[in-house]
Design a protein around this motif. Structure first.
Motif, PDB file in Angstrom:
ATOM      1  N   ILE A 200       0.865  -1.184   0.000  1.00  0.00           N
ATOM      2  CA  ILE A 200       0.000   0.000   0.000  1.00  0.00           C
ATOM      3  C   ILE A 200       0.898   1.229   0.000  1.00  0.00           C
ATOM      4  O   ILE A 200       2.081   1.169   0.380  1.00  0.00           O
ATOM      5  N   ALA A 201       0.344   2.346  -0.439  1.00  0.00           N
ATOM      6  CA  ALA A 201       1.070   3.616  -0.374  1.00  0.00           C
ATOM      7  C   ALA A 201       0.113   4.696   0.106  1.00  0.00           C
ATOM      8  O   ALA A 201      -1.017   4.783  -0.389  1.00  0.00           O
ATOM      9  N   PHE A 202       0.557   5.494   1.070  1.00  0.00           N
ATOM     10  CA  PHE A 202      -0.222   6.633   1.540  1.00  0.00           C
ATOM     11  C   PHE A 202       0.455   7.904   1.068  1.00  0.00           C
ATOM     12  O   PHE A 202       1.669   8.055   1.213  1.00  0.00           O
ATOM     13  N   VAL A 203      -0.337   8.817   0.507  1.00  0.00           N
ATOM     14  CA  VAL A 203       0.213  10.054  -0.030  1.00  0.00           C
ATOM     15  C   VAL A 203      -0.498  11.250   0.596  1.00  0.00           C
ATOM     16  O   VAL A 203      -1.655  11.526   0.273  1.00  0.00           O
ATOM     17  N   PRO A 204       0.167  11.974   1.524  1.00  0.00           N
ATOM     18  CA  PRO A 204      -0.382  13.224   2.033  1.00  0.00           C
ATOM     19  C   PRO A 204       0.095  14.380   1.159  1.00  0.00           C
ATOM     20  O   PRO A 204       0.294  14.191  -0.054  1.00  0.00           O
ATOM     21  N   ASN A 205       0.354  15.531   1.751  1.00  0.00           N
ATOM     22  CA  ASN A 205       0.701  16.716   0.954  1.00  0.00           C
ATOM     23  C   ASN A 205       2.197  16.991   0.934  1.00  0.00           C
ATOM     24  O   ASN A 205       2.664  18.087   1.262  1.00  0.00           O
ATOM     25  N   HIS A 206       2.950  15.969   0.569  1.00  0.00           N
ATOM     26  CA  HIS A 206       4.364  16.161   0.281  1.00  0.00           C
ATOM     27  C   HIS A 206       4.814  15.026  -0.642  1.00  0.00           C
ATOM     28  O   HIS A 206       4.085  14.068  -0.874  1.00  0.00           O
ATOM     29  N   PHE A 207       6.019  15.168  -1.179  1.00  0.00           N
ATOM     30  CA  PHE A 207       6.544  14.141  -2.071  1.00  0.00           C
ATOM     31  C   PHE A 207       6.866  12.886  -1.260  1.00  0.00           C
ATOM     32  O   PHE A 207       7.403  12.960  -0.154  1.00  0.00           O
ATOM     33  N   THR A 208       6.529  11.741  -1.819  1.00  0.00           N
ATOM     34  CA  THR A 208       6.738  10.470  -1.126  1.00  0.00           C
ATOM     35  C   THR A 208       7.692   9.535  -1.866  1.00  0.00           C
ATOM     36  O   THR A 208       8.061   8.498  -1.325  1.00  0.00           O
ATOM     37  N   ILE A 209       8.067   9.880  -3.080  1.00  0.00           N
ATOM     38  CA  ILE A 209       9.015   9.044  -3.825  1.00  0.00           C
ATOM     39  C   ILE A 209      10.414   9.271  -3.262  1.00  0.00           C
ATOM     40  O   ILE A 209      10.898  10.401  -3.212  1.00  0.00           O
ATOM     41  N   GLY A 210      11.048   8.217  -2.815  1.00  0.00           N
ATOM     42  CA  GLY A 210      12.361   8.317  -2.185  1.00  0.00           C
ATOM     43  C   GLY A 210      13.500   8.057  -3.144  1.00  0.00           C
ATOM     44  O   GLY A 210      13.576   8.646  -4.228  1.00  0.00           O
ATOM     45  N   GLU A 211      14.391   7.139  -2.760  1.00  0.00           N
ATOM     46  CA  GLU A 211      15.603   6.904  -3.541  1.00  0.00           C
ATOM     47  C   GLU A 211      15.274   6.292  -4.895  1.00  0.00           C
ATOM     48  O   GLU A 211      14.542   5.299  -4.989  1.00  0.00           O
ATOM     49  N   LEU A 212      15.829   6.884  -5.932  1.00  0.00           N
ATOM     50  CA  LEU A 212      15.607   6.421  -7.303  1.00  0.00           C
ATOM     51  C   LEU A 212      16.793   5.594  -7.782  1.00  0.00           C
ATOM     52  O   LEU A 212      17.938   5.828  -7.366  1.00  0.00           O
ATOM     53  N   PRO A 213      16.556   4.629  -8.664  1.00  0.00           N
ATOM     54  CA  PRO A 213      17.670   3.863  -9.235  1.00  0.00           C
ATOM     55  C   PRO A 213      18.506   4.738 -10.157  1.00  0.00           C
ATOM     56  O   PRO A 213      18.118   5.865 -10.495  1.00  0.00           O
ATOM     57  N   GLU A 214      19.630   4.218 -10.549  1.00  0.00           N
ATOM     58  CA  GLU A 214      20.533   4.989 -11.424  1.00  0.00           C
ATOM     59  C   GLU A 214      19.861   5.332 -12.747  1.00  0.00           C
ATOM     60  O   GLU A 214      20.009   6.447 -13.267  1.00  0.00           O
ATOM     61  N   LYS A 215      19.107   4.384 -13.264  1.00  0.00           N
ATOM     62  CA  LYS A 215      18.386   4.602 -14.514  1.00  0.00           C
ATOM     63  C   LYS A 215      16.932   4.190 -14.336  1.00  0.00           C
ATOM     64  O   LYS A 215      16.617   3.367 -13.472  1.00  0.00           O
ATOM     65  N   PRO A 216      16.019   4.748 -15.135  1.00  0.00           N
ATOM     66  CA  PRO A 216      14.606   4.369 -15.008  1.00  0.00           C
ATOM     67  C   PRO A 216      14.403   2.868 -15.182  1.00  0.00           C
ATOM     68  O   PRO A 216      15.126   2.211 -15.939  1.00  0.00           O
ATOM     69  N   THR A 217      13.425   2.335 -14.461  1.00  0.00           N
ATOM     70  CA  THR A 217      13.037   0.935 -14.580  1.00  0.00           C
ATOM     71  C   THR A 217      11.561   0.883 -14.947  1.00  0.00           C
ATOM     72  O   THR A 217      10.902   1.918 -15.076  1.00  0.00           O
ATOM     73  N   ALA A 218      11.021  -0.317 -15.071  1.00  0.00           N
ATOM     74  CA  ALA A 218       9.613  -0.464 -15.433  1.00  0.00           C
ATOM     75  C   ALA A 218       8.693   0.151 -14.391  1.00  0.00           C
ATOM     76  O   ALA A 218       7.584   0.596 -14.709  1.00  0.00           O
TER      77      ALA A 218
END
Length: 348
Positions: free
Chosen positions: A184-202
């Motif tokens: 599950i993911a909860f999204v309030p009023n701030h950014f919630t996406i954290g560490e990203l991989p070096e390159k985009p994935t699926a």
């Protein structure tokens, strides 16, 4: 009064449930829309339409005109005429979209084309996306082409198979993360996406120049982990009580365990599979001991005085059979009305 109105705009809540974490075997999507002042919400069903060459999609007079596609899909539209970023949509292919204000972000003087976009982004997704993943691609294209006008916004885009959070930053940068099927993911009023991989994935998408852009502005040092929220959110907005308290409360309800600290993962494993009734219960809930319908900026309550609409999307195998559960203010008192937007009469 102005502060209360501002606080109301920062009280929206979104919940994404992966299909393997759902009792229906399909994604669940829930959203509370919070806005200040006196608002009117209109519900309508917009038919599919063919467009002549040269037609444009312009949802706001001072924002960019997006060239129209030859054919647009039919969609259910929950419209808040007084607010440019409060509308929700569900289209005939089974794609739903709404958003939360992303709060303060880094002050970026990125140039916009023809005033950039706000409402045009979600409208383009609603009338063109056949899947949630395609909706993310459409949103990304709009942001990269015209630029995003508001400081930051979090879009919740889903279909029966996939649920995504799409984060737009003022200018031409963005990131999108898929909620894992078993989470599950909860999204309030701030950014919630954290560490990203070096390159985009699926399941983790972003533009190729994202790291270069952040490094150029002095927000990130190469060689260190690249946490999207920490890089692009204004540091003064990281960990504000309003978002921290709601996150602790809702994640506790969803996962069955207590949460401490001020940092939270993008997604988590629920304590049990969640039903549409569970989402309705959480979106209309108030922590024990807190007053109902408060506009206290630091309150953890989800159903608030400023909640003008609560919407839960219960996807079916066929998009026309999908049920929307809709509640008017105050949702905890009014309850939900269930209807299939393409088959049933839309509630007044």
């Amino acid at each position: 009064t102005s502060f209360l109105a501002f606080a109301a705009l920062l009280a929206c809540s979104g919940i994404l449930v992966g299909k393997d974490a759902s009792t229906t075997g399909r994604v669940l999507w829930g959203h509370n829309e919070d806005d200040g002042g006196v608002t009117v919400v209109r519900h309508r069903l917009v038919p599919a339409r063919d467009w002549p060459a040269g037609a444009v999609l312009r949802r706001e007079p001072d924002r960019a005109a997006i060239p129209q596609v030859p054919h647009t899909l039919a969609y259910f539209w929950s419209e808040v005429p007084e607010a440019c970023a409060a509308d929700a949509f569900y289209n005939e292919c089974g794609v739903v979209i709404a958003s939360d204000n992303g709060g303060r972000t880094r002050d970026v003087a990125s140039p916009l084309t023809d005033g950039g976009v706000v409402l045009g982004l979600r409208h383009a997704v609603a009338e063109r996306a056949h899947t949630a993943r395609e909706g993310v691609a459409i949103a990304a294209s709009v942001v990269e082409t015209y630029g995003y006008f508001h400081p930051g916004r979090v879009y919740l885009i889903a279909d029966k198979d996939e649920a995504w959070a799409f984060h737009a930053v003022h200018g031409r940068h963005w990131a999108a993360q898929r909620c894992p099927d078993d989470a599950i993911a909860f999204v309030p009023n701030h950014f919630t996406i954290g560490e990203l991989p070096e390159k985009p994935t699926a399941d983790s998408l972003f533009p190729p120049d994202l790291r270069d852009f952040a490094e150029k502005n002095g927000w990130w040092t190469r060689g260190k982990p690249f946490d999207f929220a920490k890089v692009f959110q204004d540091p003064t907005w990281r960990g504000v009580p309003h978002n921290v308290n709601r996150s602790r409360y809702v994640l506790g309800l969803l996962t069955g365990r207590s949460w401490t600290g001020r940092e939270f993962p993008f997604s988590a494993k629920p304590a049990k599979k969640l039903s549409p009734a569970d989402l309705r219960r959480i979106l209309t809930s108030h922590p024990a001991g807190e007053p109902c319908h408060t506009n206290d900026f630091e309150s953890a309550t989800v159903c608030r005085r400023s909640t003008i609409e609560s919407l839960v999307c219960e996807f079916a195998a066929e998009p026309s059979e999908t049920t929307l559960h809709l509640a008017k203010p105050h949702p905890c008192e009014r309850g939900y009305t269930a209807f299939r937007p393409f088959k049933d009469r839309i509630p007044e």
